[in-house]
Scaffold this motif. Structure first.
Motif, PDB file in Angstrom:
ATOM      1  N   LEU A  99       4.438   3.853  -2.058  1.00 35.08           N
ATOM      2  CA  LEU A  99       3.091   4.413  -2.138  1.00 35.08           C
ATOM      3  C   LEU A  99       2.089   3.427  -2.727  1.00 35.08           C
ATOM      4  CD1 LEU A  99       3.277   8.113  -3.425  1.00 35.08           C
ATOM      5  CD2 LEU A  99       1.955   7.274  -1.494  1.00 35.08           C
ATOM      6  N   PRO A 151       0.099  -1.149  -1.625  1.00 31.93           N
ATOM      7  CA  PRO A 151      -1.179  -1.841  -1.420  1.00 31.93           C
ATOM      8  C   PRO A 151      -1.789  -2.427  -2.689  1.00 31.93           C
ATOM      9  CG  PRO A 151      -1.157   0.256  -0.244  1.00 31.93           C
ATOM     10  CD  PRO A 151       0.046   0.246  -1.146  1.00 31.93           C
ATOM     11  N   TRP A 152      -1.255  -2.093  -3.859  1.00 35.83           N
ATOM     12  CA  TRP A 152      -1.778  -2.603  -5.133  1.00 35.83           C
ATOM     13  C   TRP A 152      -0.694  -3.459  -5.794  1.00 35.83           C
ATOM     14  CZ3 TRP A 152      -2.596   2.363  -3.344  1.00 35.83           C
ATOM     15  CH2 TRP A 152      -3.914   2.711  -3.082  1.00 35.83           C
ATOM     16  N   PHE A 200      -1.534   8.601  -6.508  1.00 29.67           N
ATOM     17  CA  PHE A 200      -1.693   7.566  -5.488  1.00 29.67           C
ATOM     18  C   PHE A 200      -1.568   8.137  -4.076  1.00 29.67           C
ATOM     19  CE2 PHE A 200      -1.571   4.790  -9.061  1.00 29.67           C
ATOM     20  CZ  PHE A 200      -2.342   3.702  -8.664  1.00 29.67           C
ATOM     21  N   HIS A 201      -0.835   9.219  -3.929  1.00 28.60           N
ATOM     22  CA  HIS A 201      -0.820   9.903  -2.630  1.00 28.60           C
ATOM     23  C   HIS A 201      -2.218  10.449  -2.326  1.00 28.60           C
ATOM     24  CE1 HIS A 201       0.648  12.247   0.734  1.00 28.60           C
ATOM     25  NE2 HIS A 201       0.229  13.371   0.166  1.00 28.60           N
ATOM     26  N   ALA A 212      -7.608   1.215  -9.038  1.00 30.38           N
ATOM     27  CA  ALA A 212      -7.457   1.771  -7.695  1.00 30.38           C
ATOM     28  C   ALA A 212      -8.566   2.757  -7.380  1.00 30.38           C
ATOM     29  CB  ALA A 212      -6.086   2.449  -7.576  1.00 30.38           C
ATOM     30  N   GLU A 253     -11.966   1.793  -5.748  1.00 27.48           N
ATOM     31  CA  GLU A 253     -12.104   1.600  -4.306  1.00 27.48           C
ATOM     32  C   GLU A 253     -12.675   2.836  -3.613  1.00 27.48           C
ATOM     33  OE1 GLU A 253      -8.478   0.124  -2.560  1.00 27.48           O
ATOM     34  OE2 GLU A 253      -7.972  -0.994  -4.379  1.00 27.48           O
ATOM     35  N   LEU A 312      -8.874   7.631   0.628  1.00 26.14           N
ATOM     36  CA  LEU A 312      -9.337   6.380   1.232  1.00 26.14           C
ATOM     37  C   LEU A 312      -9.260   6.423   2.754  1.00 26.14           C
ATOM     38  CD1 LEU A 312      -7.691   3.802  -1.204  1.00 26.14           C
ATOM     39  CD2 LEU A 312     -10.148   4.211  -0.910  1.00 26.14           C
ATOM     40  N   ASN A 350      -7.933   5.731   6.351  1.00 24.61           N
ATOM     41  CA  ASN A 350      -7.199   4.661   7.047  1.00 24.61           C
ATOM     42  C   ASN A 350      -5.926   5.172   7.733  1.00 24.61           C
ATOM     43  OD1 ASN A 350      -9.080   2.711   6.062  1.00 24.61           O
ATOM     44  ND2 ASN A 350      -7.969   2.682   4.119  1.00 24.61           N
ATOM     45  N   ARG A 388      -4.714   7.587  -1.616  1.00 23.19           N
ATOM     46  CA  ARG A 388      -4.616   7.027  -0.268  1.00 23.19           C
ATOM     47  C   ARG A 388      -5.149   7.995   0.774  1.00 23.19           C
ATOM     48  NH1 ARG A 388       0.825   3.637   0.788  1.00 23.19           N
ATOM     49  NH2 ARG A 388      -0.359   3.304   2.709  1.00 23.19           N
ATOM     50  N   TYR A 394      -3.766   7.384   6.773  1.00 24.60           N
ATOM     51  CA  TYR A 394      -2.648   7.784   5.916  1.00 24.60           C
ATOM     52  C   TYR A 394      -2.435   9.289   6.034  1.00 24.60           C
ATOM     53  CZ  TYR A 394       0.172   8.431   1.685  1.00 24.60           C
ATOM     54  OH  TYR A 394       1.170   8.764   0.812  1.00 24.60           O
TER      55      TYR A 394
END
Length: 294
Positions: A164, A167-168, A123-124, A282, A285, A130, A132, A127, A134
């Motif tokens: 982390l 957001p989900w 997930f790190h 996830a 996305e 993705l 944004n 993100r 981060y």
């Protein structure tokens, strides 16, 4: 090894194989599949993150499938040893079973920590991919030259992961499953075998007590007369003393320990399967990987 001992061990192995082959051993579940690489590689990850995520899914699958194999062996041996006397069973257990049971008993703690580790990495990286704004920084990373990484406790690692995946919202149900692995009930039922094996003296398997003499630091007391003329031990505020006494941890019952461990395996497996669904949602996305030109 003399001929009689060899014949005895062969007899034990034959009994084990008969039970192992009868198709009635737990876990009855099929082994976990290795079907995640194509899905992970469909998406456009930052740098080599896709390979990291896929590789770590592979290793957790290896670990869980290895745990399943060890549980099958443990179950078959427990059945086989029912047909031997106490001394013979002890010899066979020492020769063939203790290493397998020990491996299984360490797995719940290992599985929980490993799932947190791979989820944190995935997930790190997700993100970061993705964007944004981060940043590529995790709590515990060194922030100045010469500073060592911080070794976070399990509690802090899980809190870091909760932030982390914030957001989900669907991650909350995954954490519910995670916290059922290596929980207080399991540690109590196995006399905290894993922690004692790592840091002290583990309970023995099937036969023998450990820790007959105990040392504790307790609040100091003194005998004090009561209004009726009797005496009672009363605490001395602010004072502690060392107390020695008799205690002892009994051996683990091999079948009860196996059943508790089997339940932990099933919880870890369900948690991993839930994690894969969470990760799949996830990853959707992310942009799809563009095919190479040419």
């Amino acid at each position: 090894m003399d001929g009689d001992q060899l014949a005895f061990l062969r007899k034990g192995l034959e009994a084990y194989l008969r039970h192992y082959d009868d198709g009635n051993m737990d876990p009855v579940e099929s082994y976990l599949p290795y079907d995640f690489r194509d899905e992970v590689e469909r998406y456009q990850w930052r740098l080599m993150a896709g390979e990291m995520v896929s590789g770590e899914l592979n290793e957790v699958t290896n670990n869980l499938n290895g745990w399943q194999s060890a549980l099958l062996q443990w179950h078959a041996w427990n059945r086989a040893l029912d047909g031997f006397g106490e001394q013979e069973a002890w010899e066979l257990r020492k020769e063939f079973v203790e290493a397998c049971a020990h491996q299984c008993l360490l797995q719940p703690s290992s599985a929980r920590d490993t799932l947190v580790f791979i989820a944190t990495n995935a997930f790190h990286q997700l993100r970061l991919s993705l964007g944004n704004g981060y940043r590529d920084h995790l709590e515990g990373d060194p922030t100045t030259p010469g500073e060592r990484p911080q070794h976070l406790s399990r509690r802090k690692k899980e809190k870091r992961l909760e932030r982390l995946v914030a957001p989900w919202p669907e991650a909350a149900s995954w954490f519910d499953l995670l916290r059922q692995i290596d929980n207080d009930g399991y540690r109590k039922s196995t006399f905290d075998y894993r922690n004692r094996a790592a840091h002290a003296i583990a309970p023995r398997l099937a036969i023998g007590h450990v820790g007959f003499i105990t040392r504790r630091v307790v609040q100091a007391t003194r005998l004090q007369m009561q209004p009726d003329g009797s005496y009672r031990d009363m605490p001395i505020p602010g004072k502690m003393v060392v107390s020695y006494g008799f205690g002892g941890t009994p051996p683990l019952d091999m079948e009860a320990a196996r059943m508790a461990n089997l339940e932990q395996y099933r919880r870890a497996r369900a948690c991993f399967e839930h994690y894969r669904r969470l990760l799949s949602g996830a990853m959707a996305e992310l942009p799809l990987r563009q095919p190479k030109a040419g």
